[in-house]
Design a protein around this motif. Structure first.
Motif, mmCIF file in Angstrom:
data_model
loop_
_atom_site.group_PDB
_atom_site.id
_atom_site.type_symbol
_atom_site.label_atom_id
_atom_site.label_comp_id
_atom_site.label_asym_id
_atom_site.label_seq_id
_atom_site.Cartn_x
_atom_site.Cartn_y
_atom_site.Cartn_z
ATOM 1 N N LEU A 277 0.819 -1.205 0.000
ATOM 2 C CA LEU A 277 0.000 0.000 0.000
ATOM 3 C C LEU A 277 0.855 1.259 0.000
ATOM 4 O O LEU A 277 0.472 2.282 -0.568
ATOM 5 C CB LEU A 277 -0.937 -0.001 1.208
ATOM 6 N N ASP A 280 1.617 2.768 -3.289
ATOM 7 C CA ASP A 280 0.510 3.360 -4.047
ATOM 8 C C ASP A 280 0.305 4.832 -3.705
ATOM 9 O O ASP A 280 -0.812 5.347 -3.791
ATOM 10 C CB ASP A 280 -0.790 2.593 -3.761
ATOM 11 N N ASP A 281 1.367 5.515 -3.293
ATOM 12 C CA ASP A 281 1.302 6.934 -2.944
ATOM 13 C C ASP A 281 0.321 7.179 -1.803
ATOM 14 O O ASP A 281 -0.436 8.158 -1.793
ATOM 15 C CB ASP A 281 0.904 7.782 -4.159
ATOM 16 N N ARG A 350 -6.231 -2.548 -2.312
ATOM 17 C CA ARG A 350 -6.049 -1.567 -3.386
ATOM 18 C C ARG A 350 -7.385 -1.283 -4.071
ATOM 19 O O ARG A 350 -7.711 -0.138 -4.386
ATOM 20 C CB ARG A 350 -5.039 -2.101 -4.405
#
Length: 669
Positions: A277, A280-281, A350
């Motif tokens: 995670l 994922d910015d 996600r």
């Protein structure tokens, strides 16, 4: 002699059997005994062990011996005598061993002794069995021997033995039917005997509630039902040195004695998910549960109104939800204990992040909080950051990355210092605290409604906080709920002289608006300036919400603003209201007496009054003096505390332990 005279002659009661001690060598078995010819059974050796440990519990009944008989002959007690004889053969006792017996001297007593013992004895209460087993164990008698002697399973003997150590009041309550055996087992789990006695006394007094006892026992107790355990599993926990204990009574889940080991393993297990995670910015945080306020610098996700979504956004949301459902179905049979389970969950989380972000226009998904969950052992809660305005984006058109980071930091800043309120909550129940803050809120509503200048200041300050300072923490950290939510407490009616007065004013204005036939903006524009200001004061006032539902949820920031508002408008709740019966009813007698002392109306008669009469007495005394408690005055607090005191609980960023101080940096942003 007349019949009446005969009836008046008292009937002589039979004399009780005398208790005597008989030497074993002088104790024989009478032929009148109903089982005289029966041989010794297989249970006699165990009975002998019981007698050696605890003595002869029930005295045999004997008569005097005749010509060729021994000195005393047992009419009842054949197996007890056989047990004693076996002990004599073993050498544990000899003929001089004294046996407590009952002497049946008359023919009637002897006849009764032969027939009645098998039918006359009352059932043995389980409390007596518990006490007897405790004595046998203290006499070093083995569990197996006790079980065989009493006809109980060994596990049951162990369970009853555990109950024998409870306080005597507990067993007394059990005998009286005030407690059940299951409730006594709860007492056995309490190590503090004094605490056992105090709680058992409530049962003897007739107002015991076992949920209170369960709450004491289960407090701070970590079991295999802990949400983290699903991901950890027993094998990993035990291999890491974790200790576990099964409940002796089989009623509670297994206890884990090393919660720090459980937490460490769970934290290591979720690391692959955190790493996925973080790429994922997202700023990734770890917490003990998902009920925290937003981490410092982030906001909770706004409510998503389906009617506000465009056709394209609705289609995106449908696709995102379908992806989450498909991944959830694929993982429904996954065993969280397997080595690859955390990494396998990454695609699901996600997909949930994408689904949560559909339809957001003024903010974006920027953070995730990972916490334990009963389902898969882990769950995620997502948080947002405001999207920079066009002007802000123009300032960074040169692509300066540092400038972009500075902008995001400015949007998330919090320049509002929050002093910590000094609140007296010792001995206060949650309902008492909520009622007190409820009435105090209504009082401030009334005073602010009468001061348009103060209301204007409150309104401008609130807008300045939200639009200029970008204060974090949400409405919970503010006194004025500018979201246009009118104050109410469930179905509780307004207090007529406080917020009820303000509601009546607004009802009158609503009728005038309806009669005008105009739309709201046009109608407000027709009002004279004075009426506009009065309406502004009433609307701002009715938006106040300072109620605190629990003593553990003090809103320090809101209290600080309440003190400032009260000072601005010279608030004095006693000018409109004094404590009434609904308000005073939630006070204890001790608290009511304290109110009398506070108003200078102490009276010895109050100590003799019942609760309802005391409530009336205090209400009348307050009305005579036009007095209200100081606790309703929103006095200025002292000290200072960071804004997190308003309920935004601290959470722990990835790579840190689970008890880091506020302000720790996340792994990725």
């Amino acid at each position: 002699m007349t019949d009446a005279a005969i009836d008046a002659v008292p009937t002589a009661l039979p004399a009780p059997m005398a208790r005597i001690q008989v030497r074993l060598g002088d104790l024989g078995l009478a032929k009148e005994n109903l089982r005289f010819h029966e041989p010794a059974d297989d249970g006699v050796p165990q009975l002998a062990d019981t007698i050696l440990a605890a003595g002869v519990v029930i005295p045999p009944i004997v008569r005097a011996g005749r010509k060729s008989e021994q000195a005393f002959m047992a009419l009842d007690g054949r197996r007890r005598r056989l047990g004693l004889l076996l002990l004599r053969e073993r050498g544990d006792i000899d003929d001089t061993y004294l046996v407590d017996c009952l002497l049946a001297a008359t023919p009637g007593q002897q006849a009764a002794a032969i027939v009645l013992p098998n039918t006359e004895h009352a059932p043995v209460h389980v409390a007596d069995v518990i006490t007897a087993i405790g004595r046998l164990r203290r006499a070093k008698m083995e569990t197996r021997a006790i079980a065989a002697a009493l006809g109980y399973a060994e596990l049951e003997v162990k369970r009853l033995e555990a109950l024998s150590s409870v306080h005597a009041k507990v067993l007394t309550a059990l005998r009286q039917g005030r407690l059940t055996l299951k409730q006594v087992r709860l007492f056995a789990r309490l190590p503090d005997k004094k605490q056992q006695a105090d709680i058992a006394q409530t049962a003897l007094d007739g107002y015991f509630q076992d949920y209170q006892l369960r709450a004491v026992i289960e407090r701070d107790r970590v079991t295999v039902d802990d949400a983290r355990f699903a991901l950890v599993g027993m094998d990993r926990y035990v291999a890491a040195g974790g200790r576990v204990s099964s409940d002796l009574f089989g009623e509670l889940p297994d206890t884990l004695f090393d919660p720090e080991i459980l937490q460490t393993i769970w934290r290591d297990r979720v690391q692959p998910l955190l790493d996925a995670l973080a790429g994922d910015d997202l700023a990734v945080f770890v917490g003990h549960d998902g009920a925290y306020g937003a981490p410092d610098g982030f906001d909770r996700l706004p409510y998503r109104y389906m009617g506000d979504l465009s056709v394209a956004q609705k289609a995106d949301l449908a696709r995102a939800r379908r992806a989450v459902e498909e991944l959830s179905s694929a993982l429904k049979d996954i065993d969280p204990c397997t080595d690859g389970a955390p990494a396998a969950l990454a695609p699901l989380f996600r997909a949930k992040a994408l689904e949560a972000g559909v339809g957001l226009t003024h903010c974006r998904i920027a953070a995730v909080l990972i916490a334990p969950s009963d389902d898969l052992g882990v769950a995620a809660t997502f948080y947002a950051l405001p999207v920079p305005t066009e002007a802000t984006e123009g300032e960074n058109d040169d692509g300066d990355e540092a400038g972009a980071e500075m902008t995001r930091g400015r949007l998330a800043c919090n320049d509002v210092e929050v002093p910590e309120a000094a609140v007296e909550i010792d001995g206060a129940s949650h309902i008492f605290h909520e009622t007190r803050t409820d009435v105090a809120t209504r009082g401030l509503i009334r005073d602010l409604a009468d001061d348009p200048t103060a209301a204007l200041t409150v309104l401008v300050a609130q807008l300045f906080k939200q639009l200029a300072l970008h204060s974090v923490g949400g409405l919970e950290a503010s006194a004025a709920q500018i979201s246009a939510t009118g104050y109410r407490r469930g179905v509780t009616a307004p207090i007529s002289s406080l917020d009820g007065e303000v509601k009546d004013r607004l009802d009158g204005r609503r009728e005038a608006y309806r009669a005008s036939g105009l739309r709201p903006i046009a109608w407000v524009e027709t009002l004279p300036h004075g009426q506009k200001m009065a309406l502004l004061a009433e609307l701002v006032a009715i938006s106040l919400n300072l109620r605190e539902a629990r003593t553990t949820s003090l809103r320090h920031g809101a209290r600080a603003e309440a003190a400032e508002i009260a000072a601005l408008c010279g608030a004095d709740i006693a000018a409109h209201w004094t404590p009434d019966q609904p308000y005073l009813a939630v006070h204890s007698k001790k608290q009511l007496t304290a109110l009398l002392d506070e108003m200078g109306a102490a009276d010895d008669r109050a100590k003799t009054l019942k609760k309802d009469d005391l409530v009336t007495f205090v209400a009348e005394a307050a009305a005579e003096r036009q007095w209200a408690p100081a606790a309703l005055s929103w006095e200025t607090p002292v000290g200072a505390q960071p804004d997190e005191a308003d309920g935004a609980a601290s959470v722990d960023p990835v790579g840190q332990l689970d008890a880091l101080p506020d302000g720790a940096e996340p792994l990725a942003a």
